[in-house]
Design a protein around this motif. Sequence first.
Motif, PDB file in Angstrom:
ATOM      1  N   LEU A   2     -14.995 -45.566 -35.458  1.00 16.19           N
ATOM      2  CA  LEU A   2     -16.642 -45.971 -35.161  1.00 16.19           C
ATOM      3  C   LEU A   2     -17.639 -45.011 -37.035  1.00 16.19           C
ATOM      4  CD1 LEU A   2     -19.235 -46.942 -33.589  1.00 16.19           C
ATOM      5  CD2 LEU A   2     -18.869 -44.887 -32.940  1.00 16.19           C
ATOM      6  N   VAL A   3     -17.813 -46.079 -36.848  1.00 13.28           N
ATOM      7  CA  VAL A   3     -18.882 -45.372 -39.284  1.00 13.28           C
ATOM      8  C   VAL A   3     -19.618 -46.092 -38.488  1.00 13.28           C
ATOM      9  CG1 VAL A   3     -18.819 -45.965 -41.577  1.00 13.28           C
ATOM     10  CG2 VAL A   3     -16.700 -45.602 -39.709  1.00 13.28           C
ATOM     11  N   ILE A   4     -20.445 -46.089 -38.467  1.00 16.07           N
ATOM     12  CA  ILE A   4     -22.555 -45.751 -38.907  1.00 16.07           C
ATOM     13  C   ILE A   4     -22.987 -45.299 -39.969  1.00 16.07           C
ATOM     14  CG2 ILE A   4     -24.942 -44.977 -37.809  1.00 16.07           C
ATOM     15  CD1 ILE A   4     -23.580 -45.260 -34.951  1.00 16.07           C
ATOM     16  N   VAL A   5     -23.585 -46.003 -40.726  1.00 17.46           N
ATOM     17  CA  VAL A   5     -24.037 -46.046 -41.990  1.00 17.46           C
ATOM     18  C   VAL A   5     -25.551 -45.976 -42.203  1.00 17.46           C
ATOM     19  CG1 VAL A   5     -24.146 -45.760 -44.666  1.00 17.46           C
ATOM     20  CG2 VAL A   5     -22.022 -46.518 -43.637  1.00 17.46           C
ATOM     21  N   THR A   6     -26.492 -44.980 -42.545  1.00 20.43           N
ATOM     22  CA  THR A   6     -28.253 -45.082 -41.936  1.00 20.43           C
ATOM     23  C   THR A   6     -28.496 -44.716 -43.737  1.00 20.43           C
ATOM     24  OG1 THR A   6     -27.808 -43.016 -41.726  1.00 20.43           O
ATOM     25  CG2 THR A   6     -28.390 -44.151 -39.608  1.00 20.43           C
ATOM     26  N   GLU A   7     -29.739 -45.679 -43.818  1.00 21.10           N
ATOM     27  CA  GLU A   7     -30.679 -45.518 -45.108  1.00 21.10           C
ATOM     28  C   GLU A   7     -32.133 -45.447 -44.282  1.00 21.10           C
ATOM     29  OE1 GLU A   7     -28.367 -47.710 -47.830  1.00 21.10           O
ATOM     30  OE2 GLU A   7     -29.635 -48.482 -47.370  1.00 21.10           O
ATOM     31  N   ASN A   8     -32.076 -44.110 -44.874  1.00 20.84           N
ATOM     32  CA  ASN A   8     -34.414 -44.538 -45.130  1.00 20.84           C
ATOM     33  C   ASN A   8     -34.081 -43.751 -43.167  1.00 20.84           C
ATOM     34  OD1 ASN A   8     -36.128 -44.245 -46.884  1.00 20.84           O
ATOM     35  ND2 ASN A   8     -36.741 -45.873 -47.094  1.00 20.84           N
ATOM     36  N   ALA A   9     -33.605 -43.326 -42.771  1.00 17.69           N
ATOM     37  CA  ALA A   9     -33.646 -43.092 -41.840  1.00 17.69           C
ATOM     38  C   ALA A   9     -34.622 -41.962 -41.548  1.00 17.69           C
ATOM     39  CB  ALA A   9     -32.201 -42.762 -40.612  1.00 17.69           C
ATOM     40  N   PRO A  10     -34.847 -41.821 -40.356  1.00 17.61           N
ATOM     41  CA  PRO A  10     -36.098 -40.242 -39.677  1.00 17.61           C
ATOM     42  C   PRO A  10     -34.474 -39.254 -39.518  1.00 17.61           C
ATOM     43  CG  PRO A  10     -36.487 -42.011 -38.041  1.00 17.61           C
ATOM     44  CD  PRO A  10     -35.538 -42.646 -39.003  1.00 17.61           C
ATOM     45  N   ASP A  11     -35.347 -38.119 -39.485  1.00 13.88           N
ATOM     46  CA  ASP A  11     -34.030 -36.659 -40.127  1.00 13.88           C
ATOM     47  C   ASP A  11     -33.682 -36.887 -37.938  1.00 13.88           C
ATOM     48  OD1 ASP A  11     -34.615 -36.202 -42.113  1.00 13.88           O
ATOM     49  OD2 ASP A  11     -36.321 -34.445 -42.112  1.00 13.88           O
ATOM     50  N   ARG A  12     -34.692 -36.666 -37.835  1.00 13.48           N
ATOM     51  CA  ARG A  12     -34.008 -37.046 -35.593  1.00 13.48           C
ATOM     52  C   ARG A  12     -32.736 -37.506 -35.219  1.00 13.48           C
ATOM     53  NH1 ARG A  12     -38.644 -39.326 -36.224  1.00 13.48           N
ATOM     54  NH2 ARG A  12     -38.673 -41.788 -35.127  1.00 13.48           N
ATOM     55  N   LEU A  13     -32.781 -38.948 -36.048  1.00 13.25           N
ATOM     56  CA  LEU A  13     -31.790 -39.680 -35.841  1.00 13.25           C
ATOM     57  C   LEU A  13     -30.726 -39.220 -36.481  1.00 13.25           C
ATOM     58  CD1 LEU A  13     -30.266 -42.461 -34.731  1.00 13.25           C
ATOM     59  CD2 LEU A  13     -31.401 -43.660 -36.644  1.00 13.25           C
ATOM     60  N   ASN A  14     -30.079 -38.591 -38.052  1.00 19.18           N
ATOM     61  CA  ASN A  14     -29.355 -38.614 -38.747  1.00 19.18           C
ATOM     62  C   ASN A  14     -29.241 -36.638 -37.656  1.00 19.18           C
ATOM     63  OD1 ASN A  14     -29.387 -40.406 -40.042  1.00 19.18           O
ATOM     64  ND2 ASN A  14     -30.678 -39.324 -41.781  1.00 19.18           N
ATOM     65  N   TYR A  16     -29.520 -36.397 -34.442  1.00 18.22           N
ATOM     66  CA  TYR A  16     -28.479 -36.327 -33.208  1.00 18.22           C
ATOM     67  C   TYR A  16     -27.027 -38.035 -33.197  1.00 18.22           C
ATOM     68  CZ  TYR A  16     -27.668 -40.132 -29.209  1.00 18.22           C
ATOM     69  OH  TYR A  16     -26.642 -40.590 -28.343  1.00 18.22           O
ATOM     70  N   LEU A  17     -26.847 -38.505 -35.003  1.00 12.86           N
ATOM     71  CA  LEU A  17     -25.641 -38.885 -34.917  1.00 12.86           C
ATOM     72  C   LEU A  17     -24.579 -37.534 -35.487  1.00 12.86           C
ATOM     73  CD1 LEU A  17     -26.896 -41.992 -36.631  1.00 12.86           C
ATOM     74  CD2 LEU A  17     -25.907 -42.036 -34.317  1.00 12.86           C
ATOM     75  N   SER A  18     -24.897 -36.559 -36.577  1.00 16.76           N
ATOM     76  CA  SER A  18     -24.426 -35.117 -36.362  1.00 16.76           C
ATOM     77  C   SER A  18     -23.718 -35.338 -35.296  1.00 16.76           C
ATOM     78  CB  SER A  18     -25.181 -35.017 -37.816  1.00 16.76           C
ATOM     79  OG  SER A  18     -25.857 -34.077 -36.699  1.00 16.76           O
ATOM     80  N   ARG A  19     -24.436 -34.356 -34.309  1.00 14.46           N
ATOM     81  CA  ARG A  19     -24.290 -33.579 -33.146  1.00 14.46           C
ATOM     82  C   ARG A  19     -22.941 -34.942 -32.155  1.00 14.46           C
ATOM     83  NH1 ARG A  19     -28.938 -33.278 -29.655  1.00 14.46           N
ATOM     84  NH2 ARG A  19     -30.302 -35.182 -30.328  1.00 14.46           N
ATOM     85  N   ILE A  20     -22.735 -35.599 -32.410  1.00 15.03           N
ATOM     86  CA  ILE A  20     -21.557 -36.567 -32.011  1.00 15.03           C
ATOM     87  C   ILE A  20     -20.787 -36.809 -32.873  1.00 15.03           C
ATOM     88  CG2 ILE A  20     -21.340 -38.687 -30.661  1.00 15.03           C
ATOM     89  CD1 ILE A  20     -24.772 -38.623 -30.061  1.00 15.03           C
ATOM     90  N   LEU A  21     -21.243 -37.277 -34.271  1.00 16.64           N
ATOM     91  CA  LEU A  21     -19.777 -38.019 -35.039  1.00 16.64           C
ATOM     92  C   LEU A  21     -19.796 -36.875 -36.174  1.00 16.64           C
ATOM     93  CD1 LEU A  21     -21.013 -41.323 -35.138  1.00 16.64           C
ATOM     94  CD2 LEU A  21     -19.704 -40.887 -34.150  1.00 16.64           C
ATOM     95  N   VAL A  22     -18.953 -37.133 -36.817  1.00 18.15           N
ATOM     96  CA  VAL A  22     -19.465 -36.399 -38.694  1.00 18.15           C
ATOM     97  C   VAL A  22     -19.535 -36.852 -39.529  1.00 18.15           C
ATOM     98  CG1 VAL A  22     -17.463 -34.825 -39.465  1.00 18.15           C
ATOM     99  CG2 VAL A  22     -17.336 -34.924 -37.439  1.00 18.15           C
ATOM    100  N   LEU A  41     -24.446 -45.246 -28.566  1.00 20.37           N
ATOM    101  CA  LEU A  41     -25.229 -44.794 -30.425  1.00 20.37           C
ATOM    102  C   LEU A  41     -26.166 -46.340 -30.453  1.00 20.37           C
ATOM    103  CD1 LEU A  41     -22.489 -43.063 -31.500  1.00 20.37           C
ATOM    104  CD2 LEU A  41     -24.216 -41.747 -30.083  1.00 20.37           C
ATOM    105  N   TRP A  42     -25.708 -47.491 -31.005  1.00 20.03           N
ATOM    106  CA  TRP A  42     -26.219 -47.999 -31.690  1.00 20.03           C
ATOM    107  C   TRP A  42     -27.490 -48.651 -31.254  1.00 20.03           C
ATOM    108  CZ3 TRP A  42     -25.810 -49.515 -35.758  1.00 20.03           C
ATOM    109  CH2 TRP A  42     -26.797 -50.321 -36.730  1.00 20.03           C
ATOM    110  N   GLU A  43     -27.666 -48.078 -29.979  1.00 21.04           N
ATOM    111  CA  GLU A  43     -28.843 -48.704 -28.705  1.00 21.04           C
ATOM    112  C   GLU A  43     -30.521 -47.893 -29.329  1.00 21.04           C
ATOM    113  OE1 GLU A  43     -28.468 -48.678 -24.827  1.00 21.04           O
ATOM    114  OE2 GLU A  43     -26.888 -50.808 -25.065  1.00 21.04           O
ATOM    115  N   THR A  44     -29.385 -46.200 -29.526  1.00 21.53           N
ATOM    116  CA  THR A  44     -30.016 -45.497 -30.113  1.00 21.53           C
ATOM    117  C   THR A  44     -30.677 -45.311 -30.882  1.00 21.53           C
ATOM    118  OG1 THR A  44     -29.170 -43.920 -28.477  1.00 21.53           O
ATOM    119  CG2 THR A  44     -30.266 -43.228 -30.312  1.00 21.53           C
ATOM    120  N   VAL A  45     -29.815 -46.195 -32.426  1.00 21.69           N
ATOM    121  CA  VAL A  45     -29.811 -45.986 -33.235  1.00 21.69           C
ATOM    122  C   VAL A  45     -31.097 -46.926 -33.648  1.00 21.69           C
ATOM    123  CG1 VAL A  45     -29.040 -47.006 -35.612  1.00 21.69           C
ATOM    124  CG2 VAL A  45     -28.132 -45.430 -34.715  1.00 21.69           C
ATOM    125  N   GLY A  46     -30.778 -48.620 -32.939  1.00 25.03           N
ATOM    126  CA  GLY A  46     -32.101 -49.218 -33.067  1.00 25.03           C
ATOM    127  C   GLY A  46     -33.442 -48.747 -32.701  1.00 25.03           C
TER     128      GLY A  46
END
Length: 95
Positions: A2-14, A16-22, A41-46
């Motif tokens: 599973l890969v998620i790539v974010t651009e211009n995302a808020p620090d709180r989202l990054n 959150y994702l870093s606690r679950i993914l590498v 995860l995708w619902e949270t990202v959205g």
Amino acid sequence: MLVIVTENAPDRLNGYLSRILVEVRAGVFIGHYGAKVREILWETVGRELDEGNAVLVWSTNTESGYDFETIGANRRMPTLFDGMKLVSFLPQFKD
């Protein structure tokens, strides 16, 4: 996989994702989870993305071996072509 790539995302989202993914690079998160976790995860990202954009890629049993979804404003959009999901580019407008 599973890969998620974010651009211009808020620090709180990054965060959150870093606690679950590498986070292997800034805004690039990888892991190995099933469909249920991927959906959560995708619902949270959205919900948390604000003005940014993101792409989700995961391994699946297709011709290409993967599938993907995007969210947020981005010139690259998923397009089905002859049963395969490819990427098309929206035209770039000059102001």
